[in-house]
Scaffold this motif. Structure first.
Motif, mmCIF file in Angstrom:
data_model
loop_
_atom_site.group_PDB
_atom_site.id
_atom_site.type_symbol
_atom_site.label_atom_id
_atom_site.label_comp_id
_atom_site.label_asym_id
_atom_site.label_seq_id
_atom_site.Cartn_x
_atom_site.Cartn_y
_atom_site.Cartn_z
ATOM 1 N N GLY A 1 33.572 -64.047 11.207
ATOM 2 C CA GLY A 1 33.781 -64.259 9.783
ATOM 3 C C GLY A 1 34.081 -62.937 9.111
ATOM 4 N N VAL A 2 35.138 -62.889 8.311
ATOM 5 C CA VAL A 2 35.580 -61.656 7.664
ATOM 6 C C VAL A 2 35.172 -61.623 6.201
ATOM 7 C CG1 VAL A 2 37.617 -60.307 7.021
ATOM 8 C CG2 VAL A 2 37.517 -61.429 9.259
ATOM 9 N N SER A 3 35.460 -62.702 5.486
ATOM 10 C CA SER A 3 35.197 -62.713 4.049
ATOM 11 C C SER A 3 35.092 -64.145 3.563
ATOM 12 C CB SER A 3 36.326 -61.981 3.311
ATOM 13 O OG SER A 3 36.077 -61.947 1.919
ATOM 14 N N ARG B 1 25.437 -66.356 5.572
ATOM 15 C CA ARG B 1 24.156 -66.507 6.275
ATOM 16 C C ARG B 1 23.892 -65.198 7.003
ATOM 17 N NH1 ARG B 1 24.416 -70.101 3.286
ATOM 18 N NH2 ARG B 1 24.315 -72.359 3.671
ATOM 19 N N ASN B 2 23.778 -64.121 6.222
ATOM 20 C CA ASN B 2 23.722 -62.762 6.771
ATOM 21 C C ASN B 2 25.010 -62.389 7.491
ATOM 22 O OD1 ASN B 2 21.125 -62.056 5.823
ATOM 23 N ND2 ASN B 2 20.208 -63.195 7.501
ATOM 24 N N LYS B 3 25.939 -63.301 7.501
ATOM 25 C CA LYS B 3 27.300 -63.061 7.952
ATOM 26 C C LYS B 3 28.124 -64.227 7.420
ATOM 27 C CE LYS B 3 26.700 -65.354 12.430
ATOM 28 N NZ LYS B 3 26.860 -65.206 13.919
ATOM 29 N N VAL B 4 29.424 -64.087 7.443
ATOM 30 C CA VAL B 4 30.292 -65.169 6.976
ATOM 31 C C VAL B 4 30.383 -66.235 8.058
ATOM 32 C CG1 VAL B 4 32.625 -65.764 6.234
ATOM 33 C CG2 VAL B 4 31.606 -63.601 5.500
ATOM 34 N N VAL C 1 44.053 -62.793 15.430
ATOM 35 C CA VAL C 1 44.628 -63.899 14.675
ATOM 36 C C VAL C 1 43.660 -64.215 13.541
ATOM 37 C CG1 VAL C 1 45.404 -66.287 14.723
ATOM 38 C CG2 VAL C 1 45.793 -64.810 16.707
ATOM 39 N N TYR C 2 44.189 -64.253 12.338
ATOM 40 C CA TYR C 2 43.377 -64.501 11.157
ATOM 41 C C TYR C 2 43.594 -65.945 10.688
ATOM 42 C CZ TYR C 2 42.169 -59.587 10.670
ATOM 43 O OH TYR C 2 41.663 -58.330 10.888
ATOM 44 N N TYR C 3 42.501 -66.602 10.369
ATOM 45 C CA TYR C 3 42.518 -67.990 9.920
ATOM 46 C C TYR C 3 41.787 -68.095 8.587
ATOM 47 C CZ TYR C 3 43.245 -68.908 14.934
ATOM 48 O OH TYR C 3 43.711 -68.918 16.227
ATOM 49 N N VAL D 1 32.049 -65.240 -6.545
ATOM 50 C CA VAL D 1 31.223 -64.357 -5.714
ATOM 51 C C VAL D 1 31.900 -64.183 -4.350
ATOM 52 C CG1 VAL D 1 28.984 -64.073 -4.586
ATOM 53 C CG2 VAL D 1 29.116 -65.014 -6.895
ATOM 54 N N THR D 2 31.869 -62.952 -3.853
ATOM 55 C CA THR D 2 32.536 -62.649 -2.585
ATOM 56 C C THR D 2 31.553 -62.055 -1.581
ATOM 57 O OG1 THR D 2 33.186 -60.461 -3.361
ATOM 58 C CG2 THR D 2 34.744 -62.257 -3.716
ATOM 59 N N TYR D 3 31.878 -62.236 -0.332
ATOM 60 C CA TYR D 3 31.076 -61.697 0.763
ATOM 61 C C TYR D 3 32.031 -61.104 1.802
ATOM 62 C CZ TYR D 3 27.687 -64.864 -1.331
ATOM 63 O OH TYR D 3 26.873 -65.521 -2.213
ATOM 64 N N PHE D 4 31.554 -60.056 2.484
ATOM 65 C CA PHE D 4 32.384 -59.395 3.481
ATOM 66 C C PHE D 4 31.555 -59.014 4.697
ATOM 67 C CE2 PHE D 4 36.209 -58.926 1.049
ATOM 68 C CZ PHE D 4 35.777 -58.924 -0.266
ATOM 69 N N ALA D 5 32.192 -59.093 5.839
ATOM 70 C CA ALA D 5 31.572 -58.545 7.041
ATOM 71 C C ALA D 5 31.461 -57.034 6.886
ATOM 72 C CB ALA D 5 32.432 -58.884 8.257
ATOM 73 N N GLY D 6 30.449 -56.465 7.486
ATOM 74 C CA GLY D 6 30.242 -55.036 7.373
ATOM 75 C C GLY D 6 31.411 -54.220 7.900
ATOM 76 N N SER D 7 32.100 -54.765 8.900
ATOM 77 C CA SER D 7 33.192 -54.035 9.534
ATOM 78 C C SER D 7 34.412 -53.880 8.630
ATOM 79 C CB SER D 7 33.602 -54.743 10.826
ATOM 80 O OG SER D 7 33.983 -56.086 10.559
ATOM 81 N N VAL D 8 34.496 -54.683 7.563
ATOM 82 C CA VAL D 8 35.669 -54.614 6.687
ATOM 83 C C VAL D 8 35.299 -54.250 5.259
ATOM 84 C CG1 VAL D 8 36.800 -56.365 8.107
ATOM 85 C CG2 VAL D 8 35.682 -57.042 5.976
#
Length: 124
Positions: A47-49, A103-106, A93-95, A57-64
């Motif tokens: 999960g990226v975002s 949930r502590n991650k996307v 590949v992005y979907y 409200v937005t959420y992001f993975a730590g790597s991005v």
């Protein structure tokens, strides 16, 4: 069920930028969130975002985090993923998908609708 069409992938050099688009057939009352996921060869989907449609409200993975932003255009029923300072490890590949959550991650919900995927390759 909402139909999603994602686009905007391509080949870019490290440090470059791309903007992905996710066009939904509609933003209706039952579409609460839309997010982006990616899968590199031999790796699990990540999960990226995730963007909450109603409150933004937005959420992001730590790597991005700090490099990617997510936004929406309600008039066009489209969600965008702006990717800056791209790195080779962003190659995947992005979907896009509905029903994402934090949930502590996307993560994607059980009944998510998915786009067909768009390839992003970061290489010199």
């Amino acid at each position: 069920q909402v139909q999603l069409v994602d686009s905007g992938g391509g080949l870019v050099q490290p440090g470059g930028s791309l903007r992905l688009s996710c066009a939904a057939s509609r933003f209706s009352d039952d579409v609460y969130s839309i997010g982006w996921f990616r899968q590199a060869p031999g790796k699990e989907r990540e999960g990226v975002s995730c963007l909450s449609i109603n409150d933004g409200v937005t959420y992001f993975a730590g790597s991005v985090k700090g490099r990617f932003t997510i936004s929406r255009d309600n008039a066009k029923s489209t969600v965008y993923l702006q990717m800056n300072n791209l790195k080779p490890e962003d190659t995947a590949v992005y979907y896009c998908a509905t029903d994402c959550a934090w949930r502590n991650k996307v993560v994607a919900g059980r009944y998510a609708s998915w786009g067909q995927g768009t390839q992003v390759t970061v290489s010199a």
